[in-house]
Design a protein around this motif. Sequence first.
Motif, PDB file in Angstrom:
ATOM      1  N   VAL A  29       0.825  -1.215   0.000  1.00 49.34           N
ATOM      2  CA  VAL A  29       0.000   0.000   0.000  1.00 49.34           C
ATOM      3  C   VAL A  29       0.854   1.258   0.000  1.00 49.34           C
ATOM      4  O   VAL A  29       1.887   1.322   0.669  1.00 49.34           O
ATOM      5  CB  VAL A  29      -0.917   0.010   1.251  1.00 49.34           C
ATOM      6  CG1 VAL A  29      -1.568   1.377   1.459  1.00 49.34           C
ATOM      7  CG2 VAL A  29      -1.980  -1.070   1.137  1.00 49.34           C
ATOM      8  N   GLU A  30       0.411   2.250  -0.753  1.00 47.96           N
ATOM      9  CA  GLU A  30       0.957   3.602  -0.605  1.00 47.96           C
ATOM     10  C   GLU A  30      -0.182   4.478  -0.083  1.00 47.96           C
ATOM     11  O   GLU A  30      -1.206   4.646  -0.753  1.00 47.96           O
ATOM     12  CB  GLU A  30       1.453   4.122  -1.958  1.00 47.96           C
ATOM     13  CG  GLU A  30       2.181   5.446  -1.826  1.00 47.96           C
ATOM     14  CD  GLU A  30       2.579   6.045  -3.179  1.00 47.96           C
ATOM     15  OE1 GLU A  30       2.979   7.224  -3.190  1.00 47.96           O
ATOM     16  OE2 GLU A  30       2.450   5.348  -4.206  1.00 47.96           O
ATOM     17  N   LEU A  31      -0.026   4.971   1.133  1.00 44.56           N
ATOM     18  CA  LEU A  31      -1.047   5.817   1.754  1.00 44.56           C
ATOM     19  C   LEU A  31      -0.829   7.239   1.244  1.00 44.56           C
ATOM     20  O   LEU A  31       0.163   7.878   1.571  1.00 44.56           O
ATOM     21  CB  LEU A  31      -0.895   5.744   3.278  1.00 44.56           C
ATOM     22  CG  LEU A  31      -1.935   6.445   4.142  1.00 44.56           C
ATOM     23  CD1 LEU A  31      -3.340   5.967   3.817  1.00 44.56           C
ATOM     24  CD2 LEU A  31      -1.647   6.199   5.616  1.00 44.56           C
ATOM     25  N   VAL A  32      -1.748   7.719   0.385  1.00 41.55           N
ATOM     26  CA  VAL A  32      -1.473   8.976  -0.312  1.00 41.55           C
ATOM     27  C   VAL A  32      -2.296  10.168   0.177  1.00 41.55           C
ATOM     28  O   VAL A  32      -1.892  11.316   0.014  1.00 41.55           O
ATOM     29  CB  VAL A  32      -1.667   8.829  -1.846  1.00 41.55           C
ATOM     30  CG1 VAL A  32      -0.616   7.901  -2.422  1.00 41.55           C
ATOM     31  CG2 VAL A  32      -3.064   8.353  -2.195  1.00 41.55           C
ATOM     32  N   ALA A  33      -3.485   9.906   0.759  1.00 50.97           N
ATOM     33  CA  ALA A  33      -4.360  11.038   1.087  1.00 50.97           C
ATOM     34  C   ALA A  33      -5.192  10.754   2.328  1.00 50.97           C
ATOM     35  O   ALA A  33      -5.566   9.607   2.595  1.00 50.97           O
ATOM     36  CB  ALA A  33      -5.294  11.324  -0.092  1.00 50.97           C
TER      37      ALA A  33
END
Length: 343
Positions: A29-33
Amino acid sequence: MEKLRVGVIGCGSIAQHRHLPEYKANKQVELVAVCDINEERSIEVAKKFDAVAYTSYEELLKNGGVDAVSVCTPNYLHAPISITALNAGVHVLCEKPMATSKQEAEAMISAAKESGKKLMIAHNQRFVPSHQKACQLIASGEIGKIYSFRTAFGHGGPEGWSVEGKEGWFFQKEKAFVGAMGDLGVHKTDLLRYVLGEEIVEVGSFVETSAKDFANVDDNAVCVLKTESGIIGTLAASWAYVSKEDNSTIIYGEKAILRLEDDPVNSLVVQYANGEVVNYQLGKIQSNDEGGQNNSHVIGKFVDSVLNDQEPPVPGEEGMKSLLVILAALESNETKQIVRVKA
């Protein structure tokens, strides 16, 4: 491998204690917002988790570049936000209770179908090891015919851990729609349906506000439930257990009694009719107490279902069936009648 780009809408306690840290720890996962109507909170949480802060979920969905979102808002916003996200082509993990009515739940399920995106409801009790083991023992016939059960989920109330304390939306009917029954009771209806492998078809209940004089939602409820095969039992959901959380379930079968999360050491105790006792130490249930298991497994299962294009373990249809039991309990309390759960 491409990482799943995720946003979290609503930055209250459940987001800060569960969703955000579990996404951050997930290598896929890339937590972006992040998004919260409280700008200060949104900025603070975004800094902590190295994400972009938003105060409008519409803007996050439009410009945040997300593949999936967690909806961690007050209950009355679950359906509108989830539907908007699904229509925007974004996968959704929604906190429980999924909606405030059957109509809203059906609209969420339709939006998921039409968009071809995943909708999962965050019912974490299914993933507790003792609950999974009990489910296997019952399904295998090891316990024989099930006669009865009692389950409880109670603690001192969300004001102890909610970011807004007593001022929080949990206690405001127009935002929460339901109190302890929605916060805790819906977890237990979902657990009973999962463990027993049957639908609950009839409900009788008493639902009161007795402990929180600042709230206009229920804080103490006791329900009698009947399943399709005629198993009867009780469910208690309470914010009035002031000193110690109770998250236990006892299932009474023909060949044995199962005690789940009832013993501080053994998460599952099987007491056979012949006197034999088997203890399972399967790890502590997740809780807000120190020492509770911190991984709810919900985030991991959601991420896997999206990346592997599989049906989520708790799809919208399952969330709706658990919600309908709660709605029947509220109707029973209003009408003082036994209510059939609307299928």
